[in-house]
Design a protein around this motif. Structure first.
Motif, PDB file in Angstrom:
ATOM      1  N   GLU A  86       0.845  -1.204   0.000  1.00  0.00           N
ATOM      2  CA  GLU A  86       0.000   0.000   0.000  1.00  0.00           C
ATOM      3  C   GLU A  86       0.875   1.246   0.000  1.00  0.00           C
ATOM      4  O   GLU A  86       2.000   1.231   0.483  1.00  0.00           O
ATOM      5  CB  GLU A  86      -0.974   0.007   1.177  1.00  0.00           C
ATOM      6  N   ARG A  87       0.325   2.279  -0.565  1.00  0.00           N
ATOM      7  CA  ARG A  87       1.020   3.557  -0.661  1.00  0.00           C
ATOM      8  C   ARG A  87      -0.006   4.653  -0.410  1.00  0.00           C
ATOM      9  O   ARG A  87      -1.080   4.644  -0.988  1.00  0.00           O
ATOM     10  CB  ARG A  87       1.610   3.683  -2.058  1.00  0.00           C
ATOM     11  N   ARG A  88       0.328   5.580   0.449  1.00  0.00           N
ATOM     12  CA  ARG A  88      -0.545   6.733   0.693  1.00  0.00           C
ATOM     13  C   ARG A  88      -0.325   7.739  -0.426  1.00  0.00           C
ATOM     14  O   ARG A  88       0.811   8.054  -0.771  1.00  0.00           O
ATOM     15  CB  ARG A  88      -0.229   7.400   2.034  1.00  0.00           C
ATOM     16  N   LEU A  89      -1.425   8.202  -1.009  1.00  0.00           N
ATOM     17  CA  LEU A  89      -1.362   9.217  -2.060  1.00  0.00           C
ATOM     18  C   LEU A  89      -2.106  10.450  -1.581  1.00  0.00           C
ATOM     19  O   LEU A  89      -3.145  10.339  -0.938  1.00  0.00           O
ATOM     20  CB  LEU A  89      -2.014   8.709  -3.347  1.00  0.00           C
ATOM     21  N   ARG A  90      -1.552  11.613  -1.941  1.00  0.00           N
ATOM     22  CA  ARG A  90      -2.219  12.853  -1.554  1.00  0.00           C
ATOM     23  C   ARG A  90      -1.933  13.908  -2.611  1.00  0.00           C
ATOM     24  O   ARG A  90      -0.787  14.133  -2.967  1.00  0.00           O
ATOM     25  CB  ARG A  90      -1.701  13.333  -0.202  1.00  0.00           C
ATOM     26  N   ARG A  91      -2.967  14.497  -3.089  1.00  0.00           N
ATOM     27  CA  ARG A  91      -2.847  15.661  -3.969  1.00  0.00           C
ATOM     28  C   ARG A  91      -3.624  16.758  -3.280  1.00  0.00           C
ATOM     29  O   ARG A  91      -4.839  16.675  -3.137  1.00  0.00           O
ATOM     30  CB  ARG A  91      -3.439  15.400  -5.354  1.00  0.00           C
ATOM     31  N   SER A  92      -2.922  17.766  -2.837  1.00  0.00           N
ATOM     32  CA  SER A  92      -3.575  18.869  -2.129  1.00  0.00           C
ATOM     33  C   SER A  92      -4.624  19.505  -3.029  1.00  0.00           C
ATOM     34  O   SER A  92      -4.452  19.587  -4.244  1.00  0.00           O
ATOM     35  CB  SER A  92      -2.550  19.927  -1.727  1.00  0.00           C
ATOM     36  N   GLN A  93      -5.694  19.945  -2.402  1.00  0.00           N
ATOM     37  CA  GLN A  93      -6.761  20.578  -3.167  1.00  0.00           C
ATOM     38  C   GLN A  93      -6.236  21.862  -3.785  1.00  0.00           C
ATOM     39  O   GLN A  93      -5.670  22.712  -3.104  1.00  0.00           O
ATOM     40  CB  GLN A  93      -7.956  20.864  -2.274  1.00  0.00           C
ATOM     41  N   GLY A  94      -6.401  21.945  -5.109  1.00  0.00           N
ATOM     42  CA  GLY A  94      -5.920  23.124  -5.807  1.00  0.00           C
ATOM     43  C   GLY A  94      -6.336  23.093  -7.266  1.00  0.00           C
ATOM     44  O   GLY A  94      -6.962  22.140  -7.733  1.00  0.00           O
ATOM     45  N   PRO A  95      -5.976  24.122  -7.992  1.00  0.00           N
ATOM     46  CA  PRO A  95      -6.392  24.209  -9.397  1.00  0.00           C
ATOM     47  C   PRO A  95      -5.731  23.126 -10.240  1.00  0.00           C
ATOM     48  O   PRO A  95      -4.599  22.716  -9.988  1.00  0.00           O
ATOM     49  CB  PRO A  95      -5.940  25.597  -9.824  1.00  0.00           C
ATOM     50  N   ALA A  96      -6.466  22.681 -11.253  1.00  0.00           N
ATOM     51  CA  ALA A  96      -5.951  21.686 -12.196  1.00  0.00           C
ATOM     52  C   ALA A  96      -6.678  21.884 -13.522  1.00  0.00           C
ATOM     53  O   ALA A  96      -7.848  22.266 -13.550  1.00  0.00           O
ATOM     54  CB  ALA A  96      -6.193  20.281 -11.673  1.00  0.00           C
ATOM     55  N   LEU A 146      -9.131  20.235  -7.805  1.00  0.00           N
ATOM     56  CA  LEU A 146      -9.007  18.798  -7.543  1.00  0.00           C
ATOM     57  C   LEU A 146      -8.235  18.576  -6.261  1.00  0.00           C
ATOM     58  O   LEU A 146      -7.178  19.174  -6.051  1.00  0.00           O
ATOM     59  CB  LEU A 146      -8.285  18.115  -8.718  1.00  0.00           C
ATOM     60  N   GLY A 147      -8.766  17.733  -5.421  1.00  0.00           N
ATOM     61  CA  GLY A 147      -8.088  17.332  -4.182  1.00  0.00           C
ATOM     62  C   GLY A 147      -8.378  15.865  -3.918  1.00  0.00           C
ATOM     63  O   GLY A 147      -9.527  15.439  -3.960  1.00  0.00           O
ATOM     64  N   VAL A 148      -7.330  15.084  -3.694  1.00  0.00           N
ATOM     65  CA  VAL A 148      -7.481  13.644  -3.473  1.00  0.00           C
ATOM     66  C   VAL A 148      -6.503  13.209  -2.406  1.00  0.00           C
ATOM     67  O   VAL A 148      -5.346  13.622  -2.407  1.00  0.00           O
ATOM     68  CB  VAL A 148      -7.192  12.850  -4.781  1.00  0.00           C
ATOM     69  N   SER A 149      -6.960  12.354  -1.510  1.00  0.00           N
ATOM     70  CA  SER A 149      -6.034  11.661  -0.614  1.00  0.00           C
ATOM     71  C   SER A 149      -6.633  10.305  -0.312  1.00  0.00           C
ATOM     72  O   SER A 149      -7.854  10.137  -0.261  1.00  0.00           O
ATOM     73  CB  SER A 149      -5.764  12.464   0.662  1.00  0.00           C
ATOM     74  N   GLY A 150      -5.766   9.332  -0.146  1.00  0.00           N
ATOM     75  CA  GLY A 150      -6.232   7.979   0.124  1.00  0.00           C
ATOM     76  C   GLY A 150      -5.085   7.002   0.072  1.00  0.00           C
ATOM     77  O   GLY A 150      -3.911   7.375   0.078  1.00  0.00           O
ATOM     78  N   THR A 151      -5.437   5.728  -0.014  1.00  0.00           N
ATOM     79  CA  THR A 151      -4.457   4.653  -0.016  1.00  0.00           C
ATOM     80  C   THR A 151      -4.603   3.847  -1.288  1.00  0.00           C
ATOM     81  O   THR A 151      -5.710   3.421  -1.630  1.00  0.00           O
ATOM     82  CB  THR A 151      -4.659   3.730   1.208  1.00  0.00           C
ATOM     83  N   LEU A 152      -3.497   3.639  -1.966  1.00  0.00           N
ATOM     84  CA  LEU A 152      -3.471   2.803  -3.157  1.00  0.00           C
ATOM     85  C   LEU A 152      -2.931   1.434  -2.733  1.00  0.00           C
ATOM     86  O   LEU A 152      -1.808   1.324  -2.252  1.00  0.00           O
ATOM     87  CB  LEU A 152      -2.569   3.409  -4.242  1.00  0.00           C
ATOM     88  N   HIS A 153      -3.765   0.417  -2.887  1.00  0.00           N
ATOM     89  CA  HIS A 153      -3.364  -0.963  -2.602  1.00  0.00           C
ATOM     90  C   HIS A 153      -2.975  -1.581  -3.936  1.00  0.00           C
ATOM     91  O   HIS A 153      -3.728  -1.479  -4.913  1.00  0.00           O
ATOM     92  CB  HIS A 153      -4.515  -1.740  -1.965  1.00  0.00           C
ATOM     93  N   PHE A 154      -1.826  -2.242  -3.991  1.00  0.00           N
ATOM     94  CA  PHE A 154      -1.357  -2.801  -5.252  1.00  0.00           C
ATOM     95  C   PHE A 154      -0.710  -4.156  -5.002  1.00  0.00           C
ATOM     96  O   PHE A 154      -0.176  -4.421  -3.917  1.00  0.00           O
ATOM     97  CB  PHE A 154      -0.359  -1.857  -5.929  1.00  0.00           C
ATOM     98  N   GLN A 155      -0.772  -5.010  -6.021  1.00  0.00           N
ATOM     99  CA  GLN A 155      -0.179  -6.333  -5.902  1.00  0.00           C
ATOM    100  C   GLN A 155       1.326  -6.219  -6.019  1.00  0.00           C
ATOM    101  O   GLN A 155       1.851  -5.551  -6.909  1.00  0.00           O
ATOM    102  CB  GLN A 155      -0.702  -7.264  -6.997  1.00  0.00           C
ATOM    103  N   THR A 156       2.013  -6.899  -5.110  1.00  0.00           N
ATOM    104  CA  THR A 156       3.473  -6.912  -5.146  1.00  0.00           C
ATOM    105  C   THR A 156       3.992  -8.161  -5.832  1.00  0.00           C
ATOM    106  O   THR A 156       5.160  -8.247  -6.157  1.00  0.00           O
ATOM    107  CB  THR A 156       4.043  -6.844  -3.711  1.00  0.00           C
TER     108      THR A 156
END
Length: 167
Positions: A86-96, A146-156
């Motif tokens: 798993e990897r935590r992803l975060r894109r602060s809310q801002g213009p896109a 756009l603002g996103v934060s969460g966890t990306l689960h991926f197969q290793t």
């Protein structure tokens, strides 16, 4: 006459002793009653507290049953948590721009069945009040927020077979 007087004095002494003993017993009984009433109040308070906790205990029991059901389903599907990271992803809310947003969101879904994104926060909106997320932009479009934060689960580990359901 002396014997009568002695008998009366003995009777008086005996009655006085019985009265004193009765008073002592009554006082002891009143103390015991006060103690029992205090204990009853404490037990009643503990019972009220226990009754207030019953719904929470039932909710926790239901949660444990749900977790066990999910674990059983995961096991039946052959899912192995040790093959996932798993990897935590975060894109602060801002213009896109729309292109940046499309690229970012496309990358989240690019892993297919081998990646699952679980969002804690997902916020996308148009800057212009007359613009829409679902139709092509009009001239003068000011882009998105756009603002996103969460966890990306991926197969290793590469899995050649899809998940299967065990009988």
């Amino acid at each position: 006459m002396n014997a009568t007087r002695t008998l009366k004095l003995v009777s008086l002494a005996l009655a006085t002793a019985l009265l004193g003993g009765g008073a002592w017993l009554a006082q002891s009984g009143l103390k015991r009653l006060a103690f029992e009433r205090q204990q009853h109040g404490q037990l009643q308070s503990a019972l009220d507290n226990a009754r207030r906790l019953v719904p929470e205990v039932q909710q926790r029991e239901q949660l444990v049953r749900s977790i066990k059901d999910v674990a059983l389903q995961v096991d039946r599907m052959g899912f192995d948590p040790s093959q996932w990271g798993e990897r935590r992803l975060r894109r602060s809310q801002g213009p896109a721009t729309r292109a940046e947003a499309a690229q970012f969101l496309g990358e989240l879904g690019r892993g297919g069945a081998g990646a699952i994104f679980v969002a804690d926060l997902f916020d996308i909106a148009t800057v212009s009040p007359e613009a829409s997320l679902f139709i092509p932009p009009l001239p003068g479009d000011q882009g998105l927020v756009l603002g996103v934060s969460g966890t990306l689960h991926f197969q290793t580990v590469s899995v050649s077979q899809p998940f299967r359901v065990k009988p």
